[in-house]
Design an enzyme around this catalytic site. Structure first.
Site, PDB file in Angstrom:
ATOM      1  N   GLU B  74       0.804  -1.225   0.000  1.00 58.23           N
ATOM      2  CA  GLU B  74       0.000   0.000   0.000  1.00 58.23           C
ATOM      3  C   GLU B  74       0.832   1.268   0.000  1.00 58.23           C
ATOM      4  O   GLU B  74       0.503   2.227  -0.697  1.00 58.23           O
ATOM      5  CB  GLU B  74      -0.972   0.015   1.188  1.00 58.23           C
ATOM      6  CG  GLU B  74      -2.183  -0.891   1.022  1.00 58.23           C
ATOM      7  CD  GLU B  74      -2.009  -2.241   1.686  1.00 58.23           C
ATOM      8  OE1 GLU B  74      -0.943  -2.459   2.306  1.00 58.23           O
ATOM      9  OE2 GLU B  74      -2.922  -3.084   1.590  1.00 58.23           O
ATOM     10  N   HIS B 143     -11.268  -4.011   9.381  1.00 56.06           N
ATOM     11  CA  HIS B 143     -11.907  -3.944   8.066  1.00 56.06           C
ATOM     12  C   HIS B 143     -13.282  -3.284   8.127  1.00 56.06           C
ATOM     13  O   HIS B 143     -14.088  -3.458   7.225  1.00 56.06           O
ATOM     14  CB  HIS B 143     -12.069  -5.348   7.476  1.00 56.06           C
ATOM     15  CG  HIS B 143     -10.789  -6.003   7.079  1.00 56.06           C
ATOM     16  ND1 HIS B 143      -9.838  -6.388   7.988  1.00 56.06           N
ATOM     17  CD2 HIS B 143     -10.291  -6.342   5.860  1.00 56.06           C
ATOM     18  CE1 HIS B 143      -8.820  -6.950   7.351  1.00 56.06           C
ATOM     19  NE2 HIS B 143      -9.060  -6.927   6.071  1.00 56.06           N
TER      20      HIS B 143
END
Lengths: 321, 337
Positions: B74, B143
């Site tokens: 990322e 999440h």
């Protein structure tokens, strides 16, 4: 390696201008006229110049907190740089960035960076732009031995490798990340090997020798532009001054400093080209004088330039908001 | 003729498709946004189309050069988006879950958000980071966040969080065309919801609020999926004769202060409903706006409905307790009356 006369002159002019610029800042900082922090590049000139010699105006570099040398090698005018470092509105960032964020995007200089390891992902992005568009633009990504230990650097080496991005990673191993020596901080025998681990050439280069840097970078940029992917050059060098100005350098010996100053890149260049009758001592002396004069002129420009109006603090956050 | 309906997911996909057709400098990248990168087997092309299938089909039209699967890296690919934006592209980067900002935050807030300012206005970063927010999938703490307030806090970023398919499409097109970095927050619980979406391209200003329901008794300012819950609450309140004025705060930075202030001036009562955690949040920002700019119009204390100040839990009864619900909104409204 063939270097014509103009190229030789350019290499010396750029290295010498960096040295004059940084020496002047060293003095000016001690005199108390420079706001904030200054990380000086003196000693490492052969790396920036040997690398940027291969770059055109539409190529890119990413830099570090020690970015003045990269700017000058990439062609950022020293007047605008000196004004920026003094916080003047005529600076290349209008006084908003200072030494640590000095930048000139129009000239392909994507910014000095106050975050160690901040630049490599950005370099991948400039490389990605060229890759998607199918241009032959290349990007040089400068980082230090300290930056080599950041995860962003490892991620960027891998991403550039798997996407064959036209990026040349240039590690300026000047042996110290602030006070911490590479003996303490680098696992493994060297940094270049980390490039090999990610599937690219990883080459140790004598960063005090501009000819060695120039040659290694030449092959690296050829590979990059031909779509063969990135290269990691570990240029072994030394910074003459402290991590930042005011640093007493208690973490290294004067003997060690003397050893590297004996291998000074400017002196080495001078000996080689004079002995080889490529350039004359008088020509080099002339460049020395011109460099000092350019820096004096830059300081005058900076001193005569206005400070920003306080309310300019509010400008330039967004294009529109 | 009835208006065409699309899901929230399809509306976002269509916005990406239209902008990629319109502008060669637009490209998208992220983890598994097509799937099976590098495989020659045609059966494997578009193996996933994104973990939420939002980008499905785009690789078939635009190819892997512009629909670019990334390794799980990322920091590198978000940073590459910043670098590509600084050098002339319009990248749309997918950060699979907003919790993953933890691994790439430097590239967002030290690089993307600050570059233009640090460089004296001489750079522009036309980058969109699409990410997902929201609890309700039993996906637990890493999440399920809705931590958009974090990005609102950073000068240099724009932040939007649409609640309807119509707004998702119009705001995403506007975000892609905008010259500043935009964090585009998609609520994953909304992907299967449907609503009217016009054909062709249109934009919604990135500083605008929606006004899905008019009423004169109480103002409800809500964000993302909380707008839908607030509208359900407003329906039930209406049956009791209480008419709520619902403001959809779809743009978080910049935001439409006047829409909030004008509504408070009309109703004299304010309830804020936000799925982000309560401290230093958009909800507290709205309350501060009311306290500093509309105190003279308020007839009651401001009510703030948010999750508790905890991470999102996993077990169904715990997660259900965590997320604000219609009943809690109704109770908050009644507390202002």
């Amino acid at each position: 390696m063939e270097l014509d006369r103009d190229r030789l002159l350019w290499l010396y002019e750029r290295m010498r201008l960096i040295r004059a610029f940084e020496n002047r800042l060293h003095d000016d900082f001690a005199a108390g006229v420079i706001p904030g922090f200054c990380h000086l590049y003196a000693g490492e000139e052969a790396v920036a110049v040997g690398v940027c010699a291969h770059l055109g105006d539409d190529d890119f570099i990413t830099s570090t907190h020690r970015g003045h040398g990269h700017c000058i090698a990439k062609g950022v005018p020293v007047d605008e740089m000196m004004a920026e470092i003094r916080g003047k509105v005529t600076g290349c960032c209008k006084g908003k960035g200072g030494s640590m964020h000095i930048a000139d995007v129009d000239r392909g200089m994507l910014g000095a960076n106050g975050i160690v390891g901040g630049g490599p992902p950005l370099a991948c992005g400039a490389g990605l732009m060229a890759s998607i568009r199918g241009t032959r633009q290349a990007t040089a990504c400068f980082f230090g031995d300290g930056g080599s230990n950041q995860g962003t650097t490892a991620e960027s080496l891998n991403l550039a490798s798997v996407w064959k991005l036209p990026v040349v990673f240039v590690c300026e191993n000047n042996r110290y990340a602030e006070t911490t020596s590479t003996d303490y901080s680098i696992g493994g025998p060297d940094i270049a090997g980390r490039g090999i681990a990610f599937g690219m050439p990883g080459i140790v280069v004598d960063g005090q020798d501009v000819f060695a840097v120039y040659e290694a970078a030449g092959e690296a940029f050829r590979r990059a532009r031909d779509g063969e992917g990135p290269t990691l050059l570990e240029c072994q060098t030394y910074r003459y001054f402290g991590h930042f100005e005011g640093d007493e350098k208690k973490y290294r010996t004067r003997d060690e400093e003397g050893h590297f100053r004996e291998r000074d890149c400017l002196e080495g260049f001078r000996k080689t080209v004079v002995a080889g009758e490529l350039l004359s001592a008088a020509e080099l002396d002339g460049i020395d004088e011109a460099s000092e004069a350019a820096v004096v002129k830059a300081v005058e420009f900076a001193e005569q330039s206005p400070l920003p109006e306080p309310a300019e603090c509010l400008d330039d956050v967004y294009v529109s908001y | 003729m009835s208006e065409r309906e699309l899901t929230y997911r399809a509306a976002i996909n269509e916005a990406l498709q239209l902008e990629m057709r319109r502008d060669e400098s637009v490209f998208i990248m992220g983890e598994d946004i097509a799937g099976a990168p590098g495989r020659d087997d045609p059966e494997m092309v578009d193996a996933w189309g994104g973990v939420m299938k939002v980008t499905e089909g785009l690789v078939r039209e635009f190819g892997p050069n512009r629909v670019r699967d990334t390794p799980i890296t990322e920091s590198a690919f978000v940073g590459a988006g910043v670098g590509a934006a600084a050098t002339g592209m319009r990248p749309v980067v997918e950060l699979m879950f907003i919790g993953f900002m933890g691994v790439t935050l430097d590239q967002i807030f030290n690089q993307a958000a600050k570059m233009r300012y640090m460089f004296g206005g001489k750079a522009k970063i036309p980058l969109v980071i699409r990410t997902t927010i929201g609890a309700g999938f039993r996906a637990a703490a890493q999440h399920s966040d809705a931590t958009y307030s974090t990005f609102v806090h950073f000068p240099g970023l724009k932040v939007v969080a649409p609640s309807t398919p119509h707004d998702a499409k119009g705001l995403l097109i506007a975000a892609i065309r905008d010259d500043d970095p935009v964090i585009f927050c998609e609520n994953k619980v909304l992907y299967d919801t449907s609503g009217p979406v016009p054909e062709g391209d249109y934009t919604i200003p990135l500083n605008s609020a929606g006004h899905p329901r008019e009423g004169s008794d109480v103002t409800i300012v809500a964000i993302s999926r909380m707008v839908n819950l607030s509208l359900d609450a407003a329906e039930r309140l209406s049956a009791e004769g209480i008419e709520a004025d619902v403001i959809d705060l779809r743009c978080l930075s910049p935001w439409d202060e006047n829409a909030i202030l004008e509504s408070i001036e009309k109703t004299g009562r304010l309830v804020v409903v936000d799925e982000d955690t309560p401290r230093c949040s958009v909800a507290s920002d709205v309350a501060a706006l009311a306290a500093t700019r509309a105190i003279g119009f308020l007839d009651a204390a401001v009510q703030i409905i948010t999750p508790p100040h905890t991470p999102v839990p996993f077990s169904p009864p715990l997660e259900d307790y965590y997320v604000p619900d219609v009943d809690s909104i109704i109770a908050a409204v009644k507390a202002t009356l």
